[in-house]
Design an enzyme around this catalytic site. Structure first.
Site, mmCIF file in Angstrom:
data_model
loop_
_atom_site.group_PDB
_atom_site.id
_atom_site.type_symbol
_atom_site.label_atom_id
_atom_site.label_comp_id
_atom_site.label_asym_id
_atom_site.label_seq_id
_atom_site.Cartn_x
_atom_site.Cartn_y
_atom_site.Cartn_z
ATOM 1 N N LEU A 256 0.839 -1.197 0.000
ATOM 2 C CA LEU A 256 0.000 0.000 0.000
ATOM 3 C C LEU A 256 0.878 1.253 0.000
ATOM 4 O O LEU A 256 0.590 2.207 0.703
ATOM 5 C CB LEU A 256 -0.930 0.001 1.225
ATOM 6 N N CYS A 266 7.944 -9.230 -13.136
ATOM 7 C CA CYS A 266 6.781 -10.095 -12.907
ATOM 8 C C CYS A 266 5.427 -9.390 -13.029
ATOM 9 O O CYS A 266 4.591 -9.817 -13.829
ATOM 10 C CB CYS A 266 6.892 -10.762 -11.538
HETATM 11 P P1 NAD Z 1 15.721 -14.791 -16.314
HETATM 12 O O1 NAD Z 1 15.400 -14.198 -17.628
HETATM 13 O O2 NAD Z 1 16.486 -14.002 -15.300
HETATM 14 O O3 NAD Z 1 16.520 -16.161 -16.526
HETATM 15 C C1 NAD Z 1 16.166 -17.140 -17.445
HETATM 16 C C2 NAD Z 1 17.441 -17.925 -17.811
HETATM 17 O O4 NAD Z 1 17.072 -19.044 -18.607
HETATM 18 C C3 NAD Z 1 18.436 -17.121 -18.638
HETATM 19 O O5 NAD Z 1 19.705 -17.152 -17.999
HETATM 20 C C4 NAD Z 1 18.470 -17.853 -19.982
HETATM 21 O O6 NAD Z 1 19.740 -17.821 -20.611
HETATM 22 C C5 NAD Z 1 18.094 -19.261 -19.563
HETATM 23 N N1 NAD Z 1 17.583 -20.123 -20.641
HETATM 24 C C6 NAD Z 1 16.709 -19.834 -21.615
HETATM 25 N N2 NAD Z 1 16.492 -20.920 -22.388
HETATM 26 C C7 NAD Z 1 17.246 -21.911 -21.886
HETATM 27 C C8 NAD Z 1 17.442 -23.280 -22.230
HETATM 28 N N3 NAD Z 1 16.818 -23.838 -23.269
HETATM 29 N N4 NAD Z 1 18.287 -24.015 -21.492
HETATM 30 C C9 NAD Z 1 18.935 -23.471 -20.436
HETATM 31 N N5 NAD Z 1 18.771 -22.192 -20.052
HETATM 32 C C10 NAD Z 1 17.950 -21.426 -20.772
HETATM 33 O O7 NAD Z 1 14.339 -15.255 -15.720
HETATM 34 P P2 NAD Z 1 13.835 -15.187 -14.183
HETATM 35 O O8 NAD Z 1 13.605 -13.799 -13.760
HETATM 36 O O9 NAD Z 1 14.718 -16.067 -13.348
HETATM 37 O O10 NAD Z 1 12.407 -15.875 -14.334
HETATM 38 C C11 NAD Z 1 12.261 -17.252 -14.653
HETATM 39 C C12 NAD Z 1 10.807 -17.614 -14.479
HETATM 40 O O11 NAD Z 1 10.429 -17.476 -13.101
HETATM 41 C C13 NAD Z 1 9.835 -16.708 -15.251
HETATM 42 O O12 NAD Z 1 8.746 -17.463 -15.702
HETATM 43 C C14 NAD Z 1 9.392 -15.716 -14.209
HETATM 44 O O13 NAD Z 1 8.125 -15.167 -14.479
HETATM 45 C C15 NAD Z 1 9.357 -16.562 -12.958
HETATM 46 N N6 NAD Z 1 9.533 -15.814 -11.711
HETATM 47 C C16 NAD Z 1 10.441 -14.802 -11.641
HETATM 48 C C17 NAD Z 1 10.616 -14.107 -10.442
HETATM 49 C C18 NAD Z 1 11.599 -12.969 -10.348
HETATM 50 O O14 NAD Z 1 11.543 -12.251 -9.346
HETATM 51 N N7 NAD Z 1 12.470 -12.758 -11.303
HETATM 52 C C19 NAD Z 1 9.874 -14.473 -9.319
HETATM 53 C C20 NAD Z 1 8.989 -15.532 -9.406
HETATM 54 C C21 NAD Z 1 8.824 -16.198 -10.622
#
Ligand code: NAD
Length: 439
Positions: A256, A266
């Site tokens: 808030l 996200c």
């Molecule tokens: P990010 O973009 O930081 O990291 C994703 C990683 O995956 C990258 O390093 C990329 O090189 C790698 N990648 C892509 N394709 C690949 C493959 N085929 N093999 C191996 N590695 C591969 O993403 P993130 O922020 O960690 O988010 C990941 C997921 O989690 C998303 O769906 C996001 O919505 C969710 N999420 C994120 C958060 C957050 O705070 N960032 C919190 C909760 C959930």
């Protein structure tokens, strides 16, 4: 337990390191060889408090390693986490190509029973799609191997990710077979024994819990932001309004805080994706739509307010403090700074910026504007000769600035405190032409 985590971003790397800290043998996989190299040298590619220390500790204990060899990682693991990105597409829907590519690799290389855990935030039904892709790949190989798909969405907050992964409010597990449910209890054994609340449900429910949670929090922020604008018109103080609301246990004071609009990796993408899921199911999610619209409006509102108060922005020096979407992260994805800085430059302002951890990401995100931006070493350098200062992210070091020194270094005296951190400080307000949000 042997665990592989595919994708070493904010979720995969933090999750992988903490799971190794819990005692599992973890291999993290990424397609980015540079990232993998860094990780194996004990250097975290992201800024996240506490992560480097745990990374080094578990690398040394040989419980943790990173690789680009997805085949090896898939074969050696009992449990495989998918933690790749699900960025938004043009139409707002989640781009699932990375998740599906990983599913293909799993089907191509798996050698025995595996539990495949989707940790990425994915639209409802993705668990079933992942299952079908793996089955298709196994069919191509003309073999049958049994496996289970589980949905285990992640709720960590960037900036507090290590703490959150170690002390989650809840663990949500969407499952189909009792065997996979038991395996997931083993993965989180320490937390299960320590009475962390667990929700066991079907896969579709788990997938929706994640979107529902983020959309609800985004709605809370948009609600208070909209009332902040109203407060300015009617002479109310939004901080006190929020305090009064938050005293009601049913409401809670969290989320808030009025500000320049939500950002990050996200909320913007997950609200858009949830809205898209609704439309694909013939249901327009009106509350979610309003939260998104109000957020766009908020970003415009704070910019228009700066413009209105400063008059002509042409050649005015505007200092911006904080570029990451929140404190304690280097992540600029969808940050309010990505909206505000280009607008200021469009209007002819000379922009100086500083962010404790967001400078290198800012340099490539603002690549085309770099000739119009001065990147400073600290907040005091930003202040030098500035006509106005904008506090955009509430990093702790901006809460305890020597404001007399800041003022003396500035040419002008405008302070736009978009996080309301100095609202209650009479001395600071007396030094500047002070503008908060809704106060
Ligand atoms: P990010 O973009 O930081 O990291 C994703 C990683 O995956 C990258 O390093 C990329 O090189 C790698 N990648 C892509 N394709 C690949 C493959 N085929 N093999 C191996 N590695 C591969 O993403 P993130 O922020 O960690 O988010 C990941 C997921 O989690 C998303 O769906 C996001 O919505 C969710 N999420 C994120 C958060 C957050 O705070 N960032 C919190 C909760 C959930």
């Amino acid at each position: 337990m042997n665990i592989s985590v595919i994708g070493t971003g904010y979720v995969g790397l933090v999750g992988g390191v903490v799971l190794s800290e819990f005692g599992h043998n973890v291999i993290c996989v990424d397609i980015d060889a540079e990232k993998v190299k860094k990780i194996n040298l004990g250097k975290s590619p992201i800024y996240e408090p506490g992560l480097s220390e745990l990374l080094i500790k578990n690398l040394n204990a040989k419980r943790f390693s990173a690789t680009t060899d997805i085949e090896f990682a898939i074969r050696q693991a009992e449990v495989i986490f998918i933690a790749v990105g699900t960025p938004p597409q043009e139409d707002g829907s989640a781009d699932l190509q990375y998740v599906f590519n990983v599913a293909k690799s799993i089907g191509r290389y798996m050698n025995e029973y595996k539990v495949i855990v989707d940790k990425s935030t994915v639209p409802i039904g993705t668990g079933q799609s992942v299952k079908n892709i793996i089955k298709d790949e196994l069919k191509k190989r003309e073999i049958y191997i049994s496996f289970d798909v589980v949905s285990n969405p992640e709720f960590l907050r960037e900036g507090k990710a290590v703490f959150d992964f170690m002390h989650p409010d809840r663990i949500v597990i969407g499952f189909e077979s009792d065997f996979s449910k038991e395996k997931m209890k083993e993965v989180y054994q320490g937390l299960y024994i320590n009475k962390t609340p667990f929700l066991f449900c079907n896969i579709e429910t788990a997938e929706l819990v994640k979107y529902a949670s983020n959309a609800f929090l985004a709605t809370k922020i948009s609600f208070i932001n909209e009332l902040a604008i109203l407060s300015e018109s009617v002479g109310a103080n939004i901080k006190d309004v929020a305090t009064g609301m938050g005293m009601d246990g049913r409401i809670s004071p969290k989320f808030l805080h009025a500000g320049p609009g939500y950002g990050g990796s996200c909320f913007p993408k997950d609200t858009k994706a949830l809205y898209d899921i609704g439309m694909k199911n013939n249901l327009e999610l009106l509350v979610v739509k309003s939260a998104m619209d109000a957020n766009e409006n908020q970003k415009k509102y704070v910019f228009e307010k700066i413009k209105r108060e400063l008059g002509l922005l042409k050649n005015l020096k505007v200092g911006v403090l904080g570029l990451s979407f929140k404190p304690d992260t280097d992540d600029l994805r969808d940050a309010p700074s990505l909206y505000l800085v280009p607008r200021l430059i469009d209007e002819g302002a000379v922009v100086k910026v500083f962010c404790p951890e967001g400078m290198s990401e800012a340099r490539w995100r603002f690549e085309e504007l770099n000739s119009s931006i001065t990147y400073c070493e600290n907040e005091y350098e930003v202040a030098i000769d500035s006509d106005a200062l904008v506090i955009l992210t509430e990093w702790n070091q901006f809460r305890i600035m020597d404001m007399k020194k800041i003022r003396s270094l500035m040419k002008g005296n405008f302070l736009f405190d978009l996080r309301n951190i100095y609202t209650d400080n009479k001395d600071v307000r007396a030094l500047f032409k002070y503008f908060g949000v809704g106060v």
